[in-house]
Design a protein around this motif. Sequence first.
Motif, PDB file in Angstrom:
ATOM      1  N   ARG A  13       0.892  -1.078  -0.053  1.00 19.10           N
ATOM      2  CA  ARG A  13       0.078  -0.102   0.154  1.00 19.10           C
ATOM      3  C   ARG A  13       0.959   1.093  -0.034  1.00 19.10           C
ATOM      4  NH1 ARG A  13      -3.167   0.132   4.616  1.00 19.10           N
ATOM      5  NH2 ARG A  13      -2.239  -1.684   5.785  1.00 19.10           N
ATOM      6  N   LEU A  14       2.095   1.100  -0.044  1.00 16.49           N
ATOM      7  CA  LEU A  14       2.886   2.136  -0.102  1.00 16.49           C
ATOM      8  C   LEU A  14       3.801   2.342  -1.464  1.00 16.49           C
ATOM      9  CD1 LEU A  14       4.974   2.144   3.250  1.00 16.49           C
ATOM     10  CD2 LEU A  14       2.719   3.270   3.000  1.00 16.49           C
ATOM     11  N   HIS A  15       3.202   3.064  -2.345  1.00 16.52           N
ATOM     12  CA  HIS A  15       3.670   3.026  -3.709  1.00 16.52           C
ATOM     13  C   HIS A  15       4.685   4.072  -3.996  1.00 16.52           C
ATOM     14  CE1 HIS A  15       0.636   0.273  -4.650  1.00 16.52           C
ATOM     15  NE2 HIS A  15      -0.173   0.969  -3.913  1.00 16.52           N
ATOM     16  N   GLY A  27       3.634   8.366  -0.274  1.00 15.95           N
ATOM     17  CA  GLY A  27       2.834   7.659   0.320  1.00 15.95           C
ATOM     18  C   GLY A  27       3.121   7.306   1.530  1.00 15.95           C
ATOM     19  N   ASP A  71       2.732  10.010   4.030  1.00 14.72           N
ATOM     20  CA  ASP A  71       1.634  10.109   4.594  1.00 14.72           C
ATOM     21  C   ASP A  71       1.132   9.220   5.650  1.00 14.72           C
ATOM     22  OD1 ASP A  71       1.094  11.909   2.603  1.00 14.72           O
ATOM     23  OD2 ASP A  71      -0.139  10.596   1.139  1.00 14.72           O
TER      24      ASP A  71
END
Length: 206
Positions: free
Chosen positions: A33-35, A39, A42
């Motif tokens: 989910r970390l692209h 990200g 965030d």
Amino acid sequence: MPSARRESIKIGDDLALDFANTVQAEGRDATGRLHSWSGLIDFLELRGALTRTGAVDLRAMGESDARRCAAAFGQSVQLRDTIRAMLGAMVAKRPLRARWVADVNLALGWGAGADRLMRHEAGWRLGFTPEAADPLRALAPIARSIADLAASGRGVEIRKCANPRCVLYFRDRSRGRRRRWCSMAVCGNRMKVAAHTRRHGRRRSA
């Protein structure tokens, strides 16, 4: 920041575990989910590992020094792999490998900085300031979190979700240490429904 999103990244109940939980199921995008660098920032801000000012500075660094920040993001993915390997060993009560510990010790050094006097109200206070020019400093709080868990030994209860298809870990702080699911609303309900279906299927066949 939407509260639902903030709570969804706190399933692990610990910064290192929540970072480890940013993976996807096997066969999907390796960065989970970390692209991107943004990200990652965030995530750290939502998780409370960065102040808003610190997050703004690191996002700006991503624009002014994109190559170094992209390299730091790559390092974050490697650190996450190390953390997941460590968590798997902790769950199984196996010793940690020397290379994992070396990786974490290296990452702890990314938070290097110095104590400085900083303005505080009408006076001054002494506070630690990390090396501002190095984007790798963003990963130091994660390294500290997994180091704290490793130093706690077997006294800390790390568990993997009881759903065999789930890849998430969590720290069990429940009374009696009986937590089984990453989320009762997701995996807990799914597994209960599956068990109910199996029981009723057996009754009908009988």
